[in-house]
Design an enzyme around this catalytic site. Structure first.
Site, PDB file in Angstrom:
ATOM      1  N   ASP A 124      35.807  11.266   5.148  1.00 38.96           N
ATOM      2  CA  ASP A 124      35.853   9.814   5.248  1.00 38.96           C
ATOM      3  C   ASP A 124      34.633   9.200   4.572  1.00 38.96           C
ATOM      4  OD1 ASP A 124      37.069   7.377   7.121  1.00 38.96           O
ATOM      5  OD2 ASP A 124      34.900   7.212   6.816  1.00 38.96           O
TER       6      ASP A 124
ATOM      7  N   ARG B  70      25.389  21.677  13.295  1.00 38.16           N
ATOM      8  CA  ARG B  70      26.190  20.647  13.953  1.00 38.16           C
ATOM      9  C   ARG B  70      27.483  20.365  13.205  1.00 38.16           C
ATOM     10  NH1 ARG B  70      21.365  16.405  15.628  1.00 38.16           N
ATOM     11  NH2 ARG B  70      20.428  17.726  17.246  1.00 38.16           N
TER      12      ARG B  70
ATOM     13  N   TYR C 291      29.207   2.923   0.982  1.00 40.51           N
ATOM     14  CA  TYR C 291      28.313   4.024   1.334  1.00 40.51           C
ATOM     15  C   TYR C 291      27.517   4.511   0.130  1.00 40.51           C
ATOM     16  CZ  TYR C 291      31.203   4.512   5.588  1.00 40.51           C
ATOM     17  OH  TYR C 291      31.903   4.308   6.758  1.00 40.51           O
TER      18      TYR C 291
ATOM     19  N   LYS D 196      29.634  12.508  12.110  1.00 35.88           N
ATOM     20  CA  LYS D 196      28.804  12.747  10.924  1.00 35.88           C
ATOM     21  C   LYS D 196      27.570  13.537  11.336  1.00 35.88           C
ATOM     22  CE  LYS D 196      24.900  10.719   8.964  1.00 35.88           C
ATOM     23  NZ  LYS D 196      23.928   9.635   9.204  1.00 35.88           N
ATOM     24  N   SER D 197      27.240  14.551  10.558  1.00 36.62           N
ATOM     25  CA  SER D 197      25.979  15.263  10.710  1.00 36.62           C
ATOM     26  C   SER D 197      25.641  15.889   9.365  1.00 36.62           C
ATOM     27  CB  SER D 197      26.068  16.357  11.779  1.00 36.62           C
ATOM     28  OG  SER D 197      24.838  17.052  11.855  1.00 36.62           O
TER      29      SER D 197
ATOM     30  N   LYS E  69      37.280   3.061   1.416  1.00 31.91           N
ATOM     31  CA  LYS E  69      37.474   1.708   1.950  1.00 31.91           C
ATOM     32  C   LYS E  69      37.017   0.671   0.935  1.00 31.91           C
ATOM     33  CE  LYS E  69      35.953   3.773   6.318  1.00 31.91           C
ATOM     34  NZ  LYS E  69      35.047   4.807   5.789  1.00 31.91           N
TER      35      LYS E  69
ATOM     36  N   HIS F  51      37.643  -2.376   4.851  1.00 31.35           N
ATOM     37  CA  HIS F  51      36.501  -1.937   5.662  1.00 31.35           C
ATOM     38  C   HIS F  51      36.220  -2.890   6.827  1.00 31.35           C
ATOM     39  CE1 HIS F  51      32.643   0.657   5.195  1.00 31.35           C
ATOM     40  NE2 HIS F  51      32.922   0.446   6.456  1.00 31.35           N
TER      41      HIS F  51
ATOM     42  N   ASN G 248      30.574  20.562  15.629  1.00 35.04           N
ATOM     43  CA  ASN G 248      31.478  19.416  15.806  1.00 35.04           C
ATOM     44  C   ASN G 248      32.921  19.809  15.533  1.00 35.04           C
ATOM     45  OD1 ASN G 248      29.358  17.678  16.443  1.00 35.04           O
ATOM     46  ND2 ASN G 248      29.230  16.794  14.402  1.00 35.04           N
TER      47      ASN G 248
END
Length: 277
Positions: free
Chosen positions: A46, A238, A51, A232-233, A76, A109, A242
Site C-alpha cells: 500500500d 517486525r 508518500y 508499517k515497519s 492513491k 486519499h 506482523n
C-alpha cells in the site's frame, strides 16, 4: 512462508487481508524494505502519490522476481490532483513511477469536503477502471456524508474504505454504513501511535496468555473483525512478525475485551470532515 487470506471485493476481485504499508518511508528505504516484505511473504503493498516512494516500491517489485500478477498494489490520488482530468493525469504519473501498466486498487486519499471536487475525482476513478488502468476502486478518509453522496450520484460503490482504525478508535458507525453497501473496511494506523495501545493491560495480558506480541494481538483483532490491515515497519524482525499475525486466532471473549477499549476521544489523525491540507 506465511499465507495471507484473501478477502473478496463486491466487484468479484479480492485483496490480501494483511498488507505492507509504506507511509513515511523514504523512497530509497522503500526500495529495500518492500523487497524484504515481499521476500517475507507479503503480496499486498500500500503506497500513495503523496508518500513520495512510488518509485522505490516499483524498484522493489521489479527486483523481487515475483510475477506482477501475484502482487496487489494500491496507490492513491492526492488532494491537489482532485478533478476528472487532473486525477487521470495523476494516475499516469503514479503508474510510470511504479513501473506498471495498472494498479490493483486506486483510492481517493482524502475527500477534502471543503475543496468540493471528490465527486468528479470519483468519476475519474470509474473511468480509469473502465479503461483497465486500475482493477478496483475505492476511497480513503471519507466522512459518511461524502461516501453516501458519491454512491448516490454515480451508482458505483467503492470496494473498500481505508480509514484510521484501532482498538481505541473503532469507527463503529462508519463500519455499519460500509456494511450496508458491501464496502470492505481497511485500517490505517492499526497499532495506534506512540506505543500506548501496545502497552494497554488488556492487550499485554492477552499477548502473555497467547505467548505472542502485543502488536500481533492487535493485528489479529483487526483480522478477526474482517478488516483489511496494512501495518508499517522498517525493522526486518517486525516485518516478519506482523505478517505472522495471520496465524493468531483470538477467542470471542478476547475480541470482546479488546472491543471494550473503544474511546470517544481515541482519534489520532485528522478528522476527514475538516482537513485543509
Amino acid at each position: 512462508m506465511t499465507t495471507v487470506p484473501q478477502t473478496p471485493f463486491h466487484d468479484g476481485r479480492s485483496i490480501p487481508q494483511l498488507g505492507y504499508g509504506v507511509w513515511q518511508v523514504e523512497d530509497e528505504v522503500a526500495a529495500d524494505v518492500v523487497e524484504q516484505a515481499i521476500r517475507a511473504g507479503y503480496r499486498h503493498i500500500d503506497t500513495a502519490a503523496i508518500y513520495g516512494n512510488e518509485k522505490g516500491v516499483g524498484r522493489a517489485v521489479a527486483a523481487s522476481g515475483v510475477p506482477r500478477e501475484e502482487l496487489f498494489i494500491t496507490t492513491k490520488v492526492w488532494n491537489s490532483d482532485h478533478g476528472y482530468e487532473e486525477a487521470l493525469a495523476a494516475l499516469d504519473t503514479s503508474l510510470a513511477k511504479l513501473g506498471t501498466d495498472y494498479v490493483d486498487l486506486w483510492l481517493i486519499h482524502w475527500a477534502k469536503p471543503t475543496q468540493g471536487r471528490y465527486l468528479e475525482t470519483w468519476k475519474a476513478l470509474i473511468e480509469a477502471q473502465r479503461r483497465g488502468r486500475v482493477r478496483s476502486i475505492g476511497v480513503s478518509n471519507f466522512p459518511a456524508e461524502q461516501l453516501e453522496e458519491i454512491i448516490e450520484a454515480t451508482g458505483v460503490v467503492p470496494v473498500i474504505h481505508q480509514v484510521e482504525t484501532h482498538p481505541y478508535f473503532q469507527q463503529r458507525a462508519l463500519r455499519e454504513l460500509e456494511q450496508r453497501h458491501g464496502i470492505l473496511h481497511e485500517s490505517w494506523s492499526p497499532l495506534g501511535q506512540g506505543g500506548e495501545l501496545l502497552a494497554d493491560p488488556v492487550i499485554t495480558r492477552i499477548a502473555e496468555a497467547k505467548g505472542t506480541t502485543p502488536a500481533q494481538v492487535v493485528l489479529a483483532w483487526h483480522l478477526a473483525h474482517g478488516f483489511v490491515v496494512i501495518p508499517k515497519s522498517v525493522t526486518p524482525e517486525r516485518i516478519v512478525s506482523n505478517l505472522e499475525a495471520v496465524g493468531l486466532v483470538l477467542s470471542d471473549e478476547e475480541v470482546a475485551r479488546i472491543d471494550a477499549l473503544d474511546r470517544e476521544d481515541g482519534r489520532i489523525g485528522p478528522d476527514p470532515a475538516h482537513i485543509e491540507f
